[in-house]
Scaffold this motif. Structure first.
Motif, PDB file in Angstrom:
ATOM      1  N   MET A  63       0.832  -1.199   0.000  1.00  0.00           N
ATOM      2  CA  MET A  63       0.000   0.000   0.000  1.00  0.00           C
ATOM      3  C   MET A  63       0.870   1.253   0.000  1.00  0.00           C
ATOM      4  O   MET A  63       1.841   1.335   0.755  1.00  0.00           O
ATOM      5  CB  MET A  63      -0.904   0.028   1.241  1.00  0.00           C
ATOM      6  N   VAL A  64       0.514   2.209  -0.813  1.00  0.00           N
ATOM      7  CA  VAL A  64       1.168   3.513  -0.750  1.00  0.00           C
ATOM      8  C   VAL A  64       0.223   4.573  -0.193  1.00  0.00           C
ATOM      9  O   VAL A  64       0.617   5.725  -0.005  1.00  0.00           O
ATOM     10  CB  VAL A  64       1.723   3.929  -2.124  1.00  0.00           C
ATOM     11  N   ALA A  65      -1.010   4.165   0.096  1.00  0.00           N
ATOM     12  CA  ALA A  65      -1.982   4.994   0.812  1.00  0.00           C
ATOM     13  C   ALA A  65      -3.066   4.060   1.320  1.00  0.00           C
ATOM     14  O   ALA A  65      -3.415   3.091   0.643  1.00  0.00           O
ATOM     15  CB  ALA A  65      -2.582   6.077  -0.087  1.00  0.00           C
ATOM     16  N   ALA A  66      -3.596   4.328   2.511  1.00  0.00           N
ATOM     17  CA  ALA A  66      -4.615   3.447   3.069  1.00  0.00           C
ATOM     18  C   ALA A  66      -5.356   4.148   4.196  1.00  0.00           C
ATOM     19  O   ALA A  66      -4.790   4.977   4.916  1.00  0.00           O
ATOM     20  CB  ALA A  66      -3.989   2.147   3.584  1.00  0.00           C
ATOM     21  N   ASP A  67      -6.626   3.778   4.341  1.00  0.00           N
ATOM     22  CA  ASP A  67      -7.462   4.243   5.443  1.00  0.00           C
ATOM     23  C   ASP A  67      -7.877   3.058   6.294  1.00  0.00           C
ATOM     24  O   ASP A  67      -7.815   1.901   5.868  1.00  0.00           O
ATOM     25  CB  ASP A  67      -8.722   4.942   4.911  1.00  0.00           C
ATOM     26  N   GLY A  68      -8.343   3.353   7.494  1.00  0.00           N
ATOM     27  CA  GLY A  68      -8.909   2.331   8.359  1.00  0.00           C
ATOM     28  C   GLY A  68     -10.403   2.220   8.114  1.00  0.00           C
ATOM     29  O   GLY A  68     -11.117   3.229   8.093  1.00  0.00           O
ATOM     30  N   LEU A  69     -10.891   0.984   7.927  1.00  0.00           N
ATOM     31  CA  LEU A  69     -12.301   0.777   7.610  1.00  0.00           C
ATOM     32  C   LEU A  69     -13.198   1.015   8.815  1.00  0.00           C
ATOM     33  O   LEU A  69     -14.350   1.434   8.670  1.00  0.00           O
ATOM     34  CB  LEU A  69     -12.500  -0.644   7.074  1.00  0.00           C
ATOM     35  N   GLY A  70     -12.699   0.749  10.006  1.00  0.00           N
ATOM     36  CA  GLY A  70     -13.498   0.971  11.208  1.00  0.00           C
ATOM     37  C   GLY A  70     -14.438  -0.162  11.556  1.00  0.00           C
ATOM     38  O   GLY A  70     -15.281  -0.002  12.447  1.00  0.00           O
TER      39      GLY A  70
END
Length: 299
Positions: A63-70
């Motif tokens: 990954m070079v960018a990622a968010d947390g799904l929660g």
């Protein structure tokens, strides 16, 4: 430093913390060791529960960018991914004949988030490179190949001369009904129904003997993980394929390892374990950090 730890949605259901006392204590100890180590960079080998990758499923993804799904209490927000390190790492892996996918936008579920929050805290906190390994959607590659992947990652990042924490999240023995099901792309509501219907049977699929043998390998014969096969994992259930993340992390860090905690938790339908770089190795590997905020020494 290396930390490998199980994750389980059962921990979220256990609001009264009635189960898993041994595992919880092990996570607390691992978190203390991580805080003392004060990593400049985290490399997180994690899995996905058929949420982020459904129609297209890479075997390995950087990954070079990622968010947390929660989901299931895992953190939200954005991971602090240093793309200037992640992209060259992916390029080097490709040059070394590892067929990795580069992912520029993704929301990562509790296969990353739960252990991140247990060991580090809320997002973003510390720069992290998430590396996804397919542990859930057949066909699955050989786990031994991921030992080679982890070793290459460790060799590449050792050149930075920074304090790197390698994390593997998932396992040990468990067989969630929703992963046993052939259908992918279930909604969370559908997952809950499937898992609730099969929960009683899943409690009996924990395999403590397998778990203990795997933990002994990590501590006493980690090189043997290079020849680990899918058949070696089958007795531990479909969820145990997540130990691929442990294999990669152990190979990347190449440090002496010790089991901090192990506990089969039937209510969580999982053999729950925590292993870390041994305490003696941590004391001798690095001098105490001279910075209070790891982000101030960002790569």
């Amino acid at each position: 430093m290396v930390v490998c730890a199980s994750h389980s949605p059962g921990m979220l259901r256990d609001t009264g913390e009635e189960d898993g006392a041994t595992f919880r204590a092990g996570i607390d100890e691992a978190r203390r060791r991580v805080a003392d180590f004060a990593p400049d960079l985290v490399v997180f080998f994690g899995s996905d529960h058929r949420r982020a990758f459904v129609d297209s499923v890479p075997a390995i993804a950087v990954m070079v960018a990622a968010d947390g799904l929660g989901d299931l209490g895992s953190p939200t927000g954005s991971y602090d991914v240093p793309a200037d390190i992640a992209e060259p790492l992916a390029a080097s892996l490709l040059e070394q004949d590892f067929d990795v996918t580069v992912v520029r936008k993704v929301a990562l579920d509790h296969g990353f988030g739960q252990t991140y929050s247990h060991l580090i805290g809320d997002l973003p906190t510390v720069p992290v490179i998430p590396i996804y390994l397919n542990c859930a959607t057949p066909p699955l590659g050989g786990p031994g190949r991921l030992y080679a992947l982890g070793r290459r990652v460790g060799e590449e990042l050792a050149r930075l001369g920074k304090r790197v924490l390698y994390v593997g999240s998932g396992g040990l023995s468990h067989s969630p009904p929703s992963l046993e099901a052939a259908a992918a792309g279930l909604s969370d509501e559908e997952r809950i129904k499937v898992n609730e219907a099969g929960r009683a049977a899943a409690k009996d699929k924990i395999n403590p003997d397998w778990d203990q043998q795997f933990l002994k390998r990590i501590a006493h014969d980690p090189e043997s993980l290079a020849t680990f096969t899918n058949d070696d994992i089958v007795p531990a259930g479909v969820g145990a394929h997540e130990v691929r993340t442990w294999i990669a992390a152990v190979a990347a860090g190449a440090t002496p390892m010790e089991t901090v905690a192990y506990e089969p938790v039937p209510e969580w339908i999982t053999g729950m374990g925590v292993v870390t770089t041994s305490a003696d190795a941590l004391r001798s590997a690095w001098p105490p950090p001279t910075i209070s905020d790891p982000r101030s020494n960002r790569l």
